[in-house]
Design a protein around this motif. Structure first.
Motif, mmCIF file in Angstrom:
data_model
loop_
_atom_site.group_PDB
_atom_site.id
_atom_site.type_symbol
_atom_site.label_atom_id
_atom_site.label_comp_id
_atom_site.label_asym_id
_atom_site.label_seq_id
_atom_site.Cartn_x
_atom_site.Cartn_y
_atom_site.Cartn_z
ATOM 1 N N TRP A 62 37.966 0.919 -20.985
ATOM 2 C CA TRP A 62 38.020 0.958 -22.446
ATOM 3 C C TRP A 62 38.166 -0.418 -23.092
ATOM 4 O O TRP A 62 37.792 -0.585 -24.252
ATOM 5 N N THR A 63 38.681 -1.385 -22.374
ATOM 6 C CA THR A 63 38.884 -2.713 -22.966
ATOM 7 C C THR A 63 37.920 -3.741 -22.396
ATOM 8 O O THR A 63 37.143 -4.359 -23.122
ATOM 9 N N GLY A 69 47.576 17.751 -20.277
ATOM 10 C CA GLY A 69 48.246 16.470 -20.117
ATOM 11 C C GLY A 69 47.357 15.340 -19.665
ATOM 12 O O GLY A 69 47.843 14.272 -19.268
ATOM 13 N N LYS A 70 46.045 15.514 -19.739
ATOM 14 C CA LYS A 70 45.109 14.504 -19.263
ATOM 15 C C LYS A 70 44.441 13.820 -20.446
ATOM 16 O O LYS A 70 44.092 14.476 -21.437
ATOM 17 N N PHE A 107 40.715 13.595 -41.001
ATOM 18 C CA PHE A 107 40.822 12.678 -39.885
ATOM 19 C C PHE A 107 39.439 12.379 -39.317
ATOM 20 O O PHE A 107 38.463 13.075 -39.586
ATOM 21 N N VAL A 108 39.392 11.288 -38.553
ATOM 22 C CA VAL A 108 38.163 10.889 -37.875
ATOM 23 C C VAL A 108 38.260 11.325 -36.412
ATOM 24 O O VAL A 108 39.174 10.919 -35.698
ATOM 25 N N LEU A 109 37.328 12.185 -35.995
ATOM 26 C CA LEU A 109 37.264 12.648 -34.613
ATOM 27 C C LEU A 109 36.195 11.845 -33.887
ATOM 28 O O LEU A 109 35.050 11.779 -34.332
ATOM 29 N N SER A 110 36.567 11.238 -32.764
ATOM 30 C CA SER A 110 35.626 10.443 -31.982
ATOM 31 C C SER A 110 35.657 10.895 -30.535
ATOM 32 O O SER A 110 36.735 11.024 -29.944
ATOM 33 N N MET A 111 34.486 11.134 -29.970
ATOM 34 C CA MET A 111 34.329 11.423 -28.549
ATOM 35 C C MET A 111 33.623 10.223 -27.946
ATOM 36 O O MET A 111 32.529 9.869 -28.376
ATOM 37 N N GLN A 112 34.227 9.601 -26.949
ATOM 38 C CA GLN A 112 33.773 8.284 -26.514
ATOM 39 C C GLN A 112 33.604 8.231 -25.003
ATOM 40 O O GLN A 112 34.377 8.819 -24.249
ATOM 41 N N TYR A 147 43.144 6.782 -32.204
ATOM 42 C CA TYR A 147 44.175 6.879 -31.167
ATOM 43 C C TYR A 147 43.769 7.913 -30.123
ATOM 44 O O TYR A 147 43.365 9.033 -30.453
ATOM 45 N N GLN A 148 43.912 7.521 -28.856
ATOM 46 C CA GLN A 148 43.498 8.384 -27.757
ATOM 47 C C GLN A 148 44.395 9.608 -27.666
ATOM 48 O O GLN A 148 45.611 9.526 -27.810
ATOM 49 N N ARG A 149 43.771 10.770 -27.413
ATOM 50 C CA ARG A 149 44.497 12.032 -27.364
ATOM 51 C C ARG A 149 44.594 12.555 -25.936
ATOM 52 O O ARG A 149 43.766 12.258 -25.074
ATOM 53 N N THR A 150 45.610 13.377 -25.715
ATOM 54 C CA THR A 150 45.832 14.040 -24.435
ATOM 55 C C THR A 150 45.492 15.519 -24.580
ATOM 56 O O THR A 150 45.846 16.146 -25.586
#
Length: 645
Positions: free
Chosen positions: A76-77, A131-132, A160-165, A124-127
């Motif tokens: 990711w970075t 829990g993954k 909100f902004v939903l992003s699938m990356q 912000y990354q979601r779980t």
């Protein structure tokens, strides 16, 4: 009368024991384009094909990470340019429980750690519910489609902004395929605002309408039936004669917000051969104890009305049409053109008086602060309202004002999301307020036009010491670039005057930084042989981190690196600077080759006659574990090489 009471008792018991199913308020199967916005880095791809969204890698083998040892930080970075994104602005303002379901399949060529997927909300990354938060295929090419589930209740009731990356190494060989995206709500929060109408023109029940029935064959449907004379595209339920079955059916409307409403009423067109009951619930559908009206019509369309004034000012009211037929006779009920109306008794009046920033100027950055002044023109305090801003047709970013904002007072709101106005073009920035039953919507919105036109340099020599107006801008990932007076332990002065461009004027550059400082436009139409000259000073992690200079002849759409390692006049000292991989080459300045400022110079024969040239200093870093100060440049000159030189 006894029979009616018995019927209503059955209604209530049946509906209480059959909870309303969850409802989708967004379903995307990519069958006819997409509401989602797809974009990708220079080493990635994002497109729709075969009713799926494909997020894949690039055409080169540059990849930070060693096969199965690739980490999420690498993905990711470090491999920022390998990221592809499918994103959309979501309005969930009316819901208090939201669930996300995504059906995906991942493939990889060499390693499963060359194909990564994640979900972000507002960046912000979601779980997921298991829990993954980082997803890779379990096999290289034989994984089946799987559905990932995310609980988004914390952003329910908001926008909100939903992003699938994805972060994938190679094009097509490493990829994520998104087949379906579903956003599901359990029930409405504040409810639909009035006026409200529905004519059932689509093939399916509208959003937030729900059905409950004891026999599947008698469910409410949209369309037409031969049992109804006249009309088209209505909602109906029917009982078939001779099948030995009875039907208990309910059709519930979206929850209604009747705050500040007076004399609320409902009107609809009705075709019926059996009684219809209009029921109400004030506990989100848990019980349906109130019967508002009973309709006993004939086999023809009639317009019916009923008063709901008894529920004026309820913030969450639910209504339902109920049909009960215990006979084995044919019966039908059809409903169309439902309208709810009322008199608005609200005194709420919010307005946006001023767009405080960004101020009008000639050049902007990627970090422009947006701020507005909001006034409460009401006779009472107002709490819990939202403000939004949007640039062009992009995402609408929001802030929630908890308040209370006192009557006849104002508040200045600064948005946490910064605006990017760096590219040349016209930007329309729109800001607005949102509060149910605001009495005057004409003053809720403010619009400002920003026309970004970079100055074009046509007179040479050009000498820029960065002491005054200079039209150079910084941007990038984790950028530490600053223009000012250097005060580090090594880079502690400018080469000319007081100011210079430095990766952090007083401390160290950032880890995992991929940033640049870009020049205004130069017109070399009348220049036979352009030459650039500038002063540089650097202190970086040798081989790992460093800088190069590039040019563009199409205003920044693509970039070419100037020169190579070993060229004269203090040009690149390193043949390999790993963190410059995003420039598609690795020559650059790295380490600590100079004890102080030096002058670098390079001829540019390829740019002779070009009319739209821009330059950029590109800086790249990995993990700055040795605490270096980075790269600085000053005293930038452009001139035509003399004929006799």
């Amino acid at each position: 009368m006894k029979r009616i009471l018995f019927i209503l008792t059955l209604y209530m018991a049946f509906f209480a024991n059959h909870a309303t199913a969850q409802n989708e308020f967004l379903y995307e199967d990519f069958s006819s384009g997409s509401y989602f916005i797809l974009y990708s880095g220079v080493e990635a791809g994002a497109y729709i094909s075969n009713n799926k969204a494909f997020l894949t890698g690039g055409t080169t083998t540059s990849w930070w990470g060693n096969g199965d040892a690739t980490t999420d930080t690498n993905a990711w970075t470090d491999n920022y340019d390998h990221r592809a994104t499918c994103s959309e602005y979501i309005d969930a303002g009316n819901y208090n429980a939201v669930e996300l379901k995504i059906k995906i399949r991942q493939i990889a060529e060499v390693s499963t750690k060359h194909s990564w997927f994640r979900v972000l909300v507002n960046g912000y990354q979601r779980t997921d519910v298991l829990g993954k938060k980082n997803f890779n295929p379990t096999t290289l090419t034989t994984d089946n489609y799987t559905t990932l589930t995310f609980n988004l209740n914390d952003v329910a009731g908001s926008n909100f902004v939903l992003s699938m990356q994805s972060s994938c190494k190679l094009q097509l060989l490493d990829a994520v395929m998104i087949d379906e995206v579903r956003l599901i709500y359990n029930n409405l929060d504040e409810g639909i605002l009035l006026p409200f109408s529905q004519n059932f023109s689509g093939p399916n029940l509208p959003m937030a309408w729900a059905t409950t029935n004891d026999t599947a064959s008698f469910a409410w449907e949209i369309g037409e039936t031969t049992a109804v004379t006249g009309g088209n595209s209505y909602v109906y339920t029917q009982n078939i004669s001779g099948d030995g079955a009875s039907s208990i059916n309910m059709l519930s409307l979206p929850a209604l917000n009747l705050s500040y409403q007076q004399n609320t009423s409902i009107q609809f067109d009705l075709f019926q051969s059996t009684p219809l009951y209009l029921l109400a619930s004030t506990d989100t559908g848990a019980t349906w104890a109130d019967t508002i009206a009973t309709f006993n019509g004939i086999n023809s369309w009639q317009t019916q009305t009923a008063s709901i004034a008894a529920y004026d000012n309820y913030e969450h009211l639910m209504l339902a049409f109920a049909s009960f037929d215990t006979s084995d006779n044919a019966s039908v009920i059809a409903i169309d053109n439902v309208t709810l109306s009322a008199q608005n008794n609200s005194a709420i009046e919010l307005s946006i008086d001023t767009l405080l920033g960004p101020a009008q100027q000639t050049i902007y950055t990627q970090n422009e602060q947006v701020s507005i002044r909001v006034s409460n023109n009401s006779p009472q305090a107002i709490s819990d309202f939202q403000v939004f801003y949007q640039v062009n047709d992009g995402f609408a970013f929001s802030e929630t004002i908890a308040g209370p904002l006192a009557a006849n007072t104002s508040v200045d709101v600064v948005f946490s999301q910064l605006a990017d106005l760096t590219d040349v073009g016209v930007y329309t920035l729109k800001a607005w307020t949102s509060k149910p039953y605001d009495t005057n919507n004409l003053n809720d919105t403010i619009i400002e036009i920003y026309d970004v036109v970079l100055p074009t340099i046509t007179n040479f020599p050009y000498v820029q010491s960065f002491e005054g107006e200079q039209f150079w801008t910084q941007a990038g990932v984790n950028s530490s670039w600053e223009l000012g007076i250097p005060s580090g332990s090594i880079i502690n002065n400018a080469s000319d005057g007081q100011k210079a461009w430095v990766t952090n004027l007083s401390a160290d550059y950032n880890s995992y930084e991929y940033s640049q400082v870009t020049s205004p436009v130069f017109d070399f139409s009348a220049v036979a042989l352009p030459v650039i000259e500038f002063d540089i000073f650097l202190s970086t992690v040798n081989v790992e981190d460093g800088a190069c200079i590039q040019y563009s002849t199409n205003l920044g759409s693509s970039w070419q690196t100037i020169g190579a390692e070993g060229d004269d006049f203090n040009w690149y000292n390193a043949p390999w600077v790993y963190a410059l991989f995003q420039t598609n080459q690795f020559n650059g300045w790295s380490g600590e080759p100079f004890a102080n400022w030096v002058t670098a110079k390079h001829e540019l024969p390829a740019l002779a006659g070009e009319g739209q040239v821009r330059f950029r200093f590109f800086f790249g870093s990995s993990d700055n574990f040795t605490n270096k100060e980075g790269f600085a440049f000053d005293q930038f000159k452009v001139y035509e090489k003399p004929i006799n030189d």
